[in-house]
Design a protein around this motif. Sequence first.
Motif, PDB file in Angstrom:
ATOM      1  N   ARG A 139      48.314  21.530  19.551  1.00 31.39           N
ATOM      2  CA  ARG A 139      47.871  20.148  19.355  1.00 31.39           C
ATOM      3  C   ARG A 139      46.475  20.033  19.950  1.00 31.39           C
ATOM      4  N   GLU A 140      45.600  19.283  19.256  1.00 34.30           N
ATOM      5  CA  GLU A 140      44.198  19.246  19.678  1.00 34.30           C
ATOM      6  C   GLU A 140      43.875  18.102  20.627  1.00 34.30           C
ATOM      7  N   ASN A 141      44.818  17.203  20.824  1.00 34.96           N
ATOM      8  CA  ASN A 141      44.564  16.140  21.808  1.00 34.96           C
ATOM      9  C   ASN A 141      45.878  15.692  22.440  1.00 34.96           C
ATOM     10  N   GLY A 142      45.734  14.938  23.517  1.00 33.30           N
ATOM     11  CA  GLY A 142      46.889  14.541  24.309  1.00 33.30           C
ATOM     12  C   GLY A 142      47.814  13.592  23.574  1.00 33.30           C
ATOM     13  N   GLU A 143      47.238  12.690  22.810  1.00 33.54           N
ATOM     14  CA  GLU A 143      48.056  11.710  22.091  1.00 33.54           C
ATOM     15  C   GLU A 143      49.009  12.404  21.118  1.00 33.54           C
ATOM     16  N   ASP A 144      48.486  13.374  20.362  1.00 29.58           N
ATOM     17  CA  ASP A 144      49.334  14.105  19.414  1.00 29.58           C
ATOM     18  C   ASP A 144      50.420  14.890  20.148  1.00 29.58           C
ATOM     19  N   ALA A 145      50.044  15.452  21.290  1.00 28.12           N
ATOM     20  CA  ALA A 145      51.027  16.224  22.069  1.00 28.12           C
ATOM     21  C   ALA A 145      52.149  15.308  22.545  1.00 28.12           C
ATOM     22  N   LEU A 146      51.787  14.150  23.079  1.00 25.79           N
ATOM     23  CA  LEU A 146      52.797  13.219  23.592  1.00 25.79           C
ATOM     24  C   LEU A 146      53.706  12.731  22.469  1.00 25.79           C
ATOM     25  N   ALA A 147      53.133  12.564  21.260  1.00 24.47           N
ATOM     26  CA  ALA A 147      53.933  12.085  20.129  1.00 24.47           C
ATOM     27  C   ALA A 147      55.079  13.051  19.832  1.00 24.47           C
ATOM     28  N   ASP A 148      54.859  14.335  20.122  1.00 23.08           N
ATOM     29  CA  ASP A 148      55.908  15.345  19.891  1.00 23.08           C
ATOM     30  C   ASP A 148      57.127  15.130  20.786  1.00 23.08           C
ATOM     31  N   PHE A 149      56.952  14.389  21.868  1.00 21.40           N
ATOM     32  CA  PHE A 149      58.053  14.227  22.825  1.00 21.40           C
ATOM     33  C   PHE A 149      58.748  12.881  22.685  1.00 21.40           C
ATOM     34  N   GLU A 150      58.245  12.068  21.770  1.00 20.16           N
ATOM     35  CA  GLU A 150      58.768  10.709  21.683  1.00 20.16           C
ATOM     36  C   GLU A 150      60.177  10.640  21.119  1.00 20.16           C
ATOM     37  N   GLY A 151      61.025   9.968  21.849  1.00 18.95           N
ATOM     38  CA  GLY A 151      62.343   9.600  21.349  1.00 18.95           C
ATOM     39  C   GLY A 151      63.281  10.744  21.004  1.00 18.95           C
ATOM     40  N   LYS A 152      62.953  11.947  21.439  1.00 15.65           N
ATOM     41  CA  LYS A 152      63.867  13.050  21.145  1.00 15.65           C
ATOM     42  C   LYS A 152      63.769  14.109  22.240  1.00 15.65           C
ATOM     43  N   LYS A 153      64.729  14.970  22.219  1.00 18.36           N
ATOM     44  CA  LYS A 153      64.687  16.075  23.168  1.00 18.36           C
ATOM     45  C   LYS A 153      63.604  17.043  22.702  1.00 18.36           C
ATOM     46  N   SER A 154      62.770  17.477  23.614  1.00 21.18           N
ATOM     47  CA  SER A 154      61.656  18.332  23.238  1.00 21.18           C
ATOM     48  C   SER A 154      62.134  19.680  22.714  1.00 21.18           C
ATOM     49  N   ARG A 155      61.422  20.177  21.707  1.00 17.76           N
ATOM     50  CA  ARG A 155      61.773  21.505  21.207  1.00 17.76           C
ATOM     51  C   ARG A 155      60.955  22.573  21.918  1.00 17.76           C
ATOM     52  N   TYR A 156      60.128  22.154  22.867  1.00 18.70           N
ATOM     53  CA  TYR A 156      59.280  23.120  23.558  1.00 18.70           C
ATOM     54  C   TYR A 156      59.907  23.586  24.868  1.00 18.70           C
ATOM     55  N   ASP A 157      59.626  24.864  25.181  1.00 19.54           N
ATOM     56  CA  ASP A 157      60.141  25.436  26.426  1.00 19.54           C
ATOM     57  C   ASP A 157      59.070  25.498  27.504  1.00 19.54           C
ATOM     58  N   LEU A 158      57.818  25.439  27.076  1.00 17.47           N
ATOM     59  CA  LEU A 158      56.722  25.592  28.027  1.00 17.47           C
ATOM     60  C   LEU A 158      55.465  24.939  27.461  1.00 17.47           C
ATOM     61  N   LEU A 159      54.623  24.431  28.365  1.00 16.04           N
ATOM     62  CA  LEU A 159      53.412  23.724  27.952  1.00 16.04           C
ATOM     63  C   LEU A 159      52.184  24.381  28.577  1.00 16.04           C
ATOM     64  N   VAL A 160      51.187  24.674  27.731  1.00 18.62           N
ATOM     65  CA  VAL A 160      49.870  25.105  28.211  1.00 18.62           C
ATOM     66  C   VAL A 160      48.923  23.953  27.912  1.00 18.62           C
ATOM     67  N   LEU A 161      48.350  23.375  28.971  1.00 24.05           N
ATOM     68  CA  LEU A 161      47.664  22.091  28.830  1.00 24.05           C
ATOM     69  C   LEU A 161      46.241  22.159  29.373  1.00 24.05           C
ATOM     70  N   ASP A 162      45.264  21.937  28.500  1.00 21.47           N
ATOM     71  CA  ASP A 162      43.874  21.881  28.935  1.00 21.47           C
ATOM     72  C   ASP A 162      43.618  20.547  29.631  1.00 21.47           C
ATOM     73  N   VAL A 163      42.748  20.570  30.650  1.00 24.73           N
ATOM     74  CA  VAL A 163      42.428  19.312  31.341  1.00 24.73           C
ATOM     75  C   VAL A 163      41.472  18.468  30.508  1.00 24.73           C
ATOM     76  N   MET A 164      40.391  19.106  30.042  1.00 23.33           N
ATOM     77  CA  MET A 164      39.348  18.365  29.331  1.00 23.33           C
ATOM     78  C   MET A 164      39.716  18.246  27.853  1.00 23.33           C
ATOM     79  N   LEU A 165      40.144  17.050  27.473  1.00 32.54           N
ATOM     80  CA  LEU A 165      40.543  16.811  26.086  1.00 32.54           C
ATOM     81  C   LEU A 165      39.849  15.548  25.591  1.00 32.54           C
ATOM     82  N   PRO A 166      39.673  15.429  24.279  1.00 30.37           N
ATOM     83  CA  PRO A 166      39.158  14.148  23.774  1.00 30.37           C
ATOM     84  C   PRO A 166      40.249  13.091  23.963  1.00 30.37           C
ATOM     85  N   GLY A 167      39.886  11.847  24.202  1.00 30.24           N
ATOM     86  CA  GLY A 167      40.908  10.822  24.456  1.00 30.24           C
ATOM     87  C   GLY A 167      41.461  10.985  25.863  1.00 30.24           C
TER      88      GLY A 167
END
Length: 232
Positions: free
Chosen positions: A30-58
């Motif tokens: 995912r190229e920004n934080g908003e899109d990443a967060l949308a993946d977690f909305e209202g459901k159990k996450s399908r991800y096991d691990l997160l690699v997260l850049d600090v400097m993102l647009p938005g």
Amino acid sequence: MHVLVVEDEQHLAEGLRFNLEAEGFDVTVRENGEDALADFEGKKSRYDLLVLDVMLPGIDGFEVIRRLREARQFLPTLMLTARSRPDDVVKGIAAGADDYLAKPFDLGVLIARIKGLIRRREWIGAASAEPAEQIRINGRLIDFKTLEIEVDGERQPLTLMEVNLLKYLIEHEGEAVSRADLLDKVWQVQSDTDTRAIDNFIVRLRKYIETDPAHPECLLTVRGVGYRLNRG
Ligand code: CA
């Protein structure tokens, strides 16, 4: 194992994808934080691990991890920070990250860190099977296998860092433990780093284990040193 990579630099994101896939991981970018967060909305996450850049647009990476932890998403998280901004490490850990890597980094090191996070998560379960999988502090049950704490019959998840910190304090029960020691032994960061990140964690842990967090009786402040745990 499904890894979510949140990184706006396309070149780097694709390099991460290529290398992680070569190691057998499923990868979503995912190229920004908003899109990443949308993946977690209202459901159990399908991800096991997160690699997260600090400097993102938005919204930035700190805000992403803060919101995820607030939404009780506790997946292991590796934060990518800028080497020129050492304070970001502390900020990231305070916001809820489990580990960090300064840019630019070697891809081999990144893979090793990711495997380390996965191992640590498994290790906490396995190692704690030895002496005690569950420990009580002030009547609260801490389950090292599931990384949960039970307060008044309700189970709440803990982050890896919170569990590691509790483990260390329990191992040194009754002793004054310095902030520098905690940074070194629990977070594995240099002790010349800002120690306020620790205080944020202590505030959080007190909310879990103290009857009155404003007047702690288990997780005590030792003036000029750090903290001392009494299980009560
Ligand atoms: Ca970036």
